[in-house]
Design a protein around this motif. Structure first.
Motif, PDB file in Angstrom:
ATOM      1  N   GLU A   8       0.830  -1.208   0.000  1.00  0.00           N
ATOM      2  CA  GLU A   8       0.000   0.000   0.000  1.00  0.00           C
ATOM      3  C   GLU A   8       0.863   1.256   0.000  1.00  0.00           C
ATOM      4  O   GLU A   8       0.590   2.201  -0.739  1.00  0.00           O
ATOM      5  CB  GLU A   8      -0.927   0.014   1.222  1.00  0.00           C
ATOM      6  N   LEU A   9       1.907   1.251   0.833  1.00  0.00           N
ATOM      7  CA  LEU A   9       2.801   2.417   0.879  1.00  0.00           C
ATOM      8  C   LEU A   9       3.496   2.642  -0.461  1.00  0.00           C
ATOM      9  O   LEU A   9       3.648   3.785  -0.916  1.00  0.00           O
ATOM     10  CB  LEU A   9       3.854   2.235   1.979  1.00  0.00           C
ATOM     11  N   GLU A  20       2.979   6.037  -2.609  1.00  0.00           N
ATOM     12  CA  GLU A  20       4.123   6.871  -2.967  1.00  0.00           C
ATOM     13  C   GLU A  20       4.245   7.029  -4.479  1.00  0.00           C
ATOM     14  O   GLU A  20       4.553   8.113  -4.976  1.00  0.00           O
ATOM     15  CB  GLU A  20       5.403   6.272  -2.395  1.00  0.00           C
ATOM     16  N   ALA A  21       3.999   5.967  -5.216  1.00  0.00           N
ATOM     17  CA  ALA A  21       4.049   6.045  -6.677  1.00  0.00           C
ATOM     18  C   ALA A  21       2.978   7.016  -7.189  1.00  0.00           C
ATOM     19  O   ALA A  21       3.243   7.818  -8.087  1.00  0.00           O
ATOM     20  CB  ALA A  21       3.857   4.661  -7.292  1.00  0.00           C
ATOM     21  N   GLN A  58       2.755  14.660  -8.584  1.00  0.00           N
ATOM     22  CA  GLN A  58       3.720  15.753  -8.517  1.00  0.00           C
ATOM     23  C   GLN A  58       4.315  16.028  -9.897  1.00  0.00           C
ATOM     24  O   GLN A  58       4.440  17.182 -10.304  1.00  0.00           O
ATOM     25  CB  GLN A  58       4.827  15.425  -7.528  1.00  0.00           C
ATOM     26  N   LEU A  59       4.638  14.967 -10.624  1.00  0.00           N
ATOM     27  CA  LEU A  59       5.191  15.121 -11.959  1.00  0.00           C
ATOM     28  C   LEU A  59       4.172  15.770 -12.897  1.00  0.00           C
ATOM     29  O   LEU A  59       4.511  16.657 -13.682  1.00  0.00           O
ATOM     30  CB  LEU A  59       5.648  13.772 -12.508  1.00  0.00           C
ATOM     31  N   ALA A  60       2.906  15.352 -12.797  1.00  0.00           N
ATOM     32  CA  ALA A  60       1.858  15.939 -13.635  1.00  0.00           C
ATOM     33  C   ALA A  60       1.683  17.429 -13.324  1.00  0.00           C
ATOM     34  O   ALA A  60       1.517  18.248 -14.234  1.00  0.00           O
ATOM     35  CB  ALA A  60       0.537  15.196 -13.441  1.00  0.00           C
ATOM     36  N   GLU A  61       1.734  17.788 -12.035  1.00  0.00           N
ATOM     37  CA  GLU A  61       1.616  19.202 -11.653  1.00  0.00           C
ATOM     38  C   GLU A  61       2.787  20.011 -12.191  1.00  0.00           C
ATOM     39  O   GLU A  61       2.601  21.129 -12.685  1.00  0.00           O
ATOM     40  CB  GLU A  61       1.547  19.331 -10.134  1.00  0.00           C
ATOM     41  N   GLU A  62       3.994  19.461 -12.102  1.00  0.00           N
ATOM     42  CA  GLU A  62       5.174  20.157 -12.611  1.00  0.00           C
ATOM     43  C   GLU A  62       5.081  20.348 -14.115  1.00  0.00           C
ATOM     44  O   GLU A  62       5.412  21.416 -14.638  1.00  0.00           O
ATOM     45  CB  GLU A  62       6.440  19.402 -12.245  1.00  0.00           C
ATOM     46  N   ARG A  63       4.618  19.318 -14.820  1.00  0.00           N
ATOM     47  CA  ARG A  63       4.473  19.436 -16.281  1.00  0.00           C
ATOM     48  C   ARG A  63       3.403  20.447 -16.651  1.00  0.00           C
ATOM     49  O   ARG A  63       3.570  21.218 -17.596  1.00  0.00           O
ATOM     50  CB  ARG A  63       4.150  18.076 -16.881  1.00  0.00           C
ATOM     51  N   ALA A  64       2.290  20.451 -15.913  1.00  0.00           N
ATOM     52  CA  ALA A  64       1.220  21.411 -16.195  1.00  0.00           C
ATOM     53  C   ALA A  64       1.696  22.841 -15.939  1.00  0.00           C
ATOM     54  O   ALA A  64       1.398  23.757 -16.713  1.00  0.00           O
ATOM     55  CB  ALA A  64      -0.009  21.103 -15.343  1.00  0.00           C
ATOM     56  N   ALA A  65       2.447  23.039 -14.864  1.00  0.00           N
ATOM     57  CA  ALA A  65       2.968  24.371 -14.554  1.00  0.00           C
ATOM     58  C   ALA A  65       3.957  24.820 -15.630  1.00  0.00           C
ATOM     59  O   ALA A  65       3.943  25.986 -16.044  1.00  0.00           O
ATOM     60  CB  ALA A  65       3.629  24.373 -13.180  1.00  0.00           C
ATOM     61  N   ALA A  66       4.792  23.915 -16.102  1.00  0.00           N
ATOM     62  CA  ALA A  66       5.753  24.257 -17.146  1.00  0.00           C
ATOM     63  C   ALA A  66       5.029  24.597 -18.446  1.00  0.00           C
ATOM     64  O   ALA A  66       5.395  25.541 -19.143  1.00  0.00           O
ATOM     65  CB  ALA A  66       6.733  23.108 -17.368  1.00  0.00           C
TER      66      ALA A  66
END
Length: 122
Positions: A60-61, A65-66, A72-80
């Protein structure tokens, strides 16, 4: 099999065996068990960890985490992407006259001596 003790359905682990599976120090594993992040029962000074519950929580952990990393990666890509499309992202400087200032005249440079007289071939 962990160390020399076989782990089967219904067996328990010690804190040392759990730390071996987690590839960490026993103190680090104990912190996770004390916080309740990992399942275990403390009898006196020893931890007894049901192997099925431990491995289920570990799975589960890993999935949580995945998922967190993917988000987080999707948010970073959207912000970029938003920065790239933003008109503010393109830095276009207005000409000096448009900003209400005159350009400074170029400085007058001194004349250099002839290159031949300095021993430099032409």
């Amino acid at each position: 099999m962990i160390g020399t003790t076989p782990v089967a359905e219904g067996h328990t682990l010690t804190i040392e065996q759990a730390a071996e599976v987690l590839q960490c120090d026993t103190d680090t594993a104990a912190v996770r068990f004390n916080s309740g992040e990992l399942p275990g029962v403390k009898f006196g000074r020893r931890w007894v960890i049901p192997a099925p519950a431990f491995f289920k929580r570990l799975n589960e952990l890993a999935l949580e985490e995945a998922e967190r990393r993917r988000n987080q990666l999707a948010e970073e890509r959207a912000a970029a992407a938003a920065r790239a499309k933003s008109p503010q992202a393109i830095s276009v400087r207005e000409p000096a006259a448009a900003r209400g200032r005159k350009r400074q005249p170029l400085p007058v440079l001194p004349q250099l001596p002839n290159a031949v007289s300095r021993g430099v071939p032409a």
